[in-house]
Design a protein around this motif. Structure first.
Motif, short mmCIF file in Angstrom:
data_model
loop_
_atom_site.label_atom_id
_atom_site.label_comp_id
_atom_site.label_asym_id
_atom_site.label_seq_id
_atom_site.Cartn_x
_atom_site.Cartn_y
_atom_site.Cartn_z
N VAL A 58 -1.06 30.43 5.90
CA VAL A 58 -2.63 30.26 5.57
C VAL A 58 -2.83 30.87 4.38
N LEU A 59 -1.97 31.62 3.47
CA LEU A 59 -2.36 31.83 2.12
C LEU A 59 -1.78 30.93 1.22
N GLN A 60 -0.82 30.03 1.63
CA GLN A 60 -0.27 29.02 0.47
C GLN A 60 -1.17 28.28 -0.11
N PRO A 61 -2.20 27.52 0.48
CA PRO A 61 -3.36 26.78 -0.26
C PRO A 61 -3.77 27.58 -1.58
N PHE A 108 -2.24 29.87 -3.28
CA PHE A 108 -1.45 29.83 -4.26
C PHE A 108 -1.34 28.83 -5.12
N ASN A 109 -1.38 27.58 -4.06
CA ASN A 109 -0.95 26.25 -4.51
C ASN A 109 -2.01 25.96 -5.90
N GLU A 110 -3.25 26.48 -5.84
CA GLU A 110 -4.19 26.28 -6.98
C GLU A 110 -3.67 26.94 -8.21
N TYR A 111 -2.78 27.73 -8.22
CA TYR A 111 -2.35 28.70 -9.24
C TYR A 111 -0.70 28.40 -9.89
N PHE A 112 -0.05 28.03 -8.86
CA PHE A 112 1.38 28.00 -8.99
C PHE A 112 1.81 26.67 -8.43
N ASN A 113 3.03 26.11 -9.03
CA ASN A 113 4.01 25.31 -8.57
C ASN A 113 5.01 26.01 -7.70
N THR A 114 5.32 25.06 -6.44
CA THR A 114 6.21 25.85 -5.81
C THR A 114 7.74 25.11 -6.15
N GLU A 115 8.70 26.25 -6.69
CA GLU A 115 9.91 25.88 -6.99
C GLU A 115 10.78 25.65 -5.80
N GLU A 116 10.64 26.47 -4.97
CA GLU A 116 11.64 26.36 -3.74
C GLU A 116 10.74 27.32 -2.41
N LYS A 174 7.77 33.66 -13.84
CA LYS A 174 8.56 33.14 -12.43
C LYS A 174 8.24 34.23 -11.46
N VAL A 175 7.85 33.70 -10.24
CA VAL A 175 7.36 34.80 -9.06
C VAL A 175 8.22 34.40 -8.11
N VAL A 176 8.98 35.63 -7.34
CA VAL A 176 9.62 35.28 -6.27
C VAL A 176 8.63 36.36 -5.20
N LEU A 177 8.26 35.47 -4.19
CA LEU A 177 7.14 36.16 -3.21
C LEU A 177 7.88 36.24 -1.82
N THR A 178 7.93 37.36 -1.13
CA THR A 178 8.69 37.61 -0.01
C THR A 178 8.15 38.79 0.92
N THR A 179 8.51 39.02 1.81
CA THR A 179 8.10 40.31 2.82
C THR A 179 9.59 41.01 3.16
N ASP A 180 9.38 41.75 4.18
CA ASP A 180 10.43 42.49 4.68
C ASP A 180 10.75 42.44 5.87
N ILE A 229 12.39 35.84 11.22
CA ILE A 229 12.58 34.53 10.25
C ILE A 229 11.22 34.71 9.38
N ILE A 230 11.39 34.99 8.13
CA ILE A 230 10.27 35.39 7.41
C ILE A 230 10.39 34.54 5.91
N PRO A 231 9.20 34.45 5.13
CA PRO A 231 8.87 33.43 4.11
C PRO A 231 9.71 33.96 2.62
N LEU A 232 10.33 33.07 2.19
CA LEU A 232 10.97 33.40 0.83
C LEU A 232 10.49 32.24 -0.16
N VAL A 233 9.49 32.67 -1.21
CA VAL A 233 9.07 31.53 -1.99
C VAL A 233 9.33 31.78 -3.49
N THR A 234 9.59 30.76 -4.18
CA THR A 234 9.83 30.94 -5.87
C THR A 234 8.64 30.14 -6.30
N LEU A 235 7.74 30.96 -7.04
CA LEU A 235 6.88 30.12 -7.82
C LEU A 235 6.75 30.10 -9.39
#
Length: 521
Positions: A247-250, A252-260, A409-415, A509-515
């Motif tokens: 739900v938050l991803q759109p 982030f897409n305004e400001y960052f490219n998703t590398e992974e 570079k931003v690595v975004l995740t949770t615990d 199963i939780i998100p791990l994103v590189t921006l």
């Protein structure tokens, strides 16, 4: 079939007669006008569903008419029609919040498509969504009968999230109940998968396994420190589920490219004290307690369990021979977030900046304890919406907006994630047993083993063992632990709350994103 009324203003309206006849044969009622002023007068007397507005009319132009129409009928969609392809006219029309923009000469099917997008879009999308999910429902259900590895389970979970969000956005929620049943079935089978594989993941170096909590910094953060001169921001939003990330991803897409974009599996228990300490130490809980007894706080301690994250991180950096400038920030309050946002420029001199943001976890706890939050977020859809609303007005978004202007570079995740619990499960323990609703640690625990995952030998789970008879019991699916004494009150209070600590797709199963920032220089 509903009859739609369309106001069409054009100073050459008689030349559009063929288009009007075409639309009338399709069941639409067209009200022709020769000027914008006539449309404005008509709006005082009647309602319409769509307004077609020619841009270049004598007297009041289409663009000039838009604000007057919006004042009278702010929710009526406007389709601008023009001969001009000048960019500034397009931009001005779009800025005026029109619904569509058509360029003459007009094609009848082009007009029909524009109308259908506005009048039947929700129905058509809903029908397609439900039909597509029904087809995929069979594929997902059949997959449960086969052996699936951790990657396939991640794919299944992502599919379920995709359909949940698609059905949620459609006007027909008739498939929602079917999806809920399939999610329940998925968690039943996922529990079996975890029971069969989890211990091997921790103990067998040869077995195929997912990325786990204690590995993510070494595998997903440290390589960026070694291979680039960019500052790296490692952001952990506590308790963020994969569906909340989607739900938050759109934004982030305004400001960052998703590398992974990937996922990892939280260790058990899926709680901050274990999983987040594991992230920052690069170790499993048993190893933390053995190697760093000065930092580790066990279940028998009254001290805060996550007060040493920066110290754990410092030692992990040292073990990996990373002699770098770094910072650590834990945000628990609004003013702390604002201060960090104001301080972004100073952080650019560090090679690594770690940010732990605690709001989503606080939101889940507040929903349990405060009736008003339960009213605001009565179900998963509303909970996602509340998370998005918070983020859009939070200092965290301001932090990301400022980072997007830098070369970072931003690595975004949770615990860990969280599970909406619905069914109570009786368990008996002594007064030293921990209070978490999704896992219990203690000695002489009494329970029925049917719906739990039991660690009778905690060492195999790489968990500290306070006493010889200490065991860990993890709740599964959407169950939560309840004590027999004062049972009804306990169940009514905690039923339908979001909890974590146990075994479920949502928690593990939780998100791990590189921006990568889009605008950084």
């Amino acid at each position: 079939m509903q009859t739609y009324h369309i106001f069409w203003a054009d100073d050459e309206i008689e030349l559009l007669k063929p288009h009007i006849l075409f639309l009338e044969k399709k069941g639409y009622t067209i009200h022709p006008f020769k000027s914008a002023t006539e449309v404005l007068d008509a709006l005082d007397e009647a309602n319409c569903d769509i307004i077609f507005l020619d841009e270049n009319m004598p007297g009041m132009t289409g663009l000039e008419a838009i604000p007057h129409i919006k004042e009278k009928k702010p929710n009526t969609p406007i389709i601008m029609i023009t001969k001009s392809e000048e960019e500034h006219i397009m931009e001005e029309a779009i800025a005026s919040k029109i619904s569509d923009y058509l360029i003459k000469p007009l094609n009848p099917n082009q007009i029909l498509l524009a109308i259908k997008k506005l009048t039947e879009n929700k129905r058509l999308v809903s029908e397609r969504t439900n039909m597509s999910y029904q087809q995929d429902f069979r594929n997902i259900s059949m997959a449960f009968s086969d052996y699936m590895d951790h990657e396939e389970w991640t794919d299944i979970y992502n599919k379920l999230i995709f359909w949940e969000l698609e059905i949620e956005q459609s006007s027909d929620n008739s498939m929602s109940e079917v999806l809920e049943m399939q999610k329940t079935d998925a968690n039943v089978n996922f529990t079996k998968f975890i029971k069969e594989n989890y211990v091997d993941w921790l103990n067998d170096p040869e077995v195929d396994k997912p990325l786990l909590s204690h590995q993510i910094m070494k595998e997903k953060v440290f390589p960026h420190l070694k291979n680039s001169d960019q500052p790296v921001f490692f952001v952990v939003i506590d308790n963020l589920r994969s569906d909340q990330w989607k739900v938050l991803q759109p934004i982030f897409n305004e400001y960052f490219n998703t590398e992974e974009e990937s996922s990892y599996f939280s260790i058990l228990p899926t709680t901050t004290a274990y999983s987040r300490n594991s992230i920052f130490s690069g170790m499993l809980p048993l190893e933390m307690s053995k190697h760093y007894p000065d930092l580790w706080e066990g279940e028998d301690s009254d001290e805060g369990k996550n007060n040493a994250e920066d110290a754990f991180l410092e030692r992990q950096l040292r073990r990996n021979n990373l002699d770098i400038k770094w910072s650590y920030h834990k945000i628990k309050q609004l003013n702390q977030g604002k201060q960090l946002a104001d301080n972004i420029n100073n952080l650019m001199n560090n090679q690594l900046n770690v940010i732990v943001y605690n709001f989503v976890d606080m939101l889940s706890h507040a929903r349990t304890e405060m009736e008003v939050i339960r009213e605001l977020a009565p179900n998963e859809s509303a909970y996602r919406s509340l998370t998005k609303s918070w983020f859009m007005h939070s200092p965290l978004l301001e932090i990301f907006q400022k980072l997007a202007k830098k070369d970072v570079k931003v690595v975004l995740t949770t615990d860990h994630g969280t599970m909406r619990v619905k069914k109570p499960y009786k368990i008996i323990g002594d007064r030293n047993t921990n209070t978490n609703l999704r896992y219990k640690q203690g000695k002489n625990l009494s329970f029925d083993e049917d719906k739990v995952f039991v660690a009778r030998d905690p060492k195999k789970f790489h968990l500290p063992q306070v006493n010889v008879s200490t065991a860990y019991v993890f709740s599964t699916e959407d169950y939560f632990f309840a004590y027999p004494n004062n049972y009804n009150y306990y169940v009514n209070y905690y039923k339908d709350t979001f909890q974590h600590g146990g075994v479920s797709l949502e928690e593990m199963i939780i998100p791990l994103v590189t921006l990568q920032s889009k605008n950084g220089k």
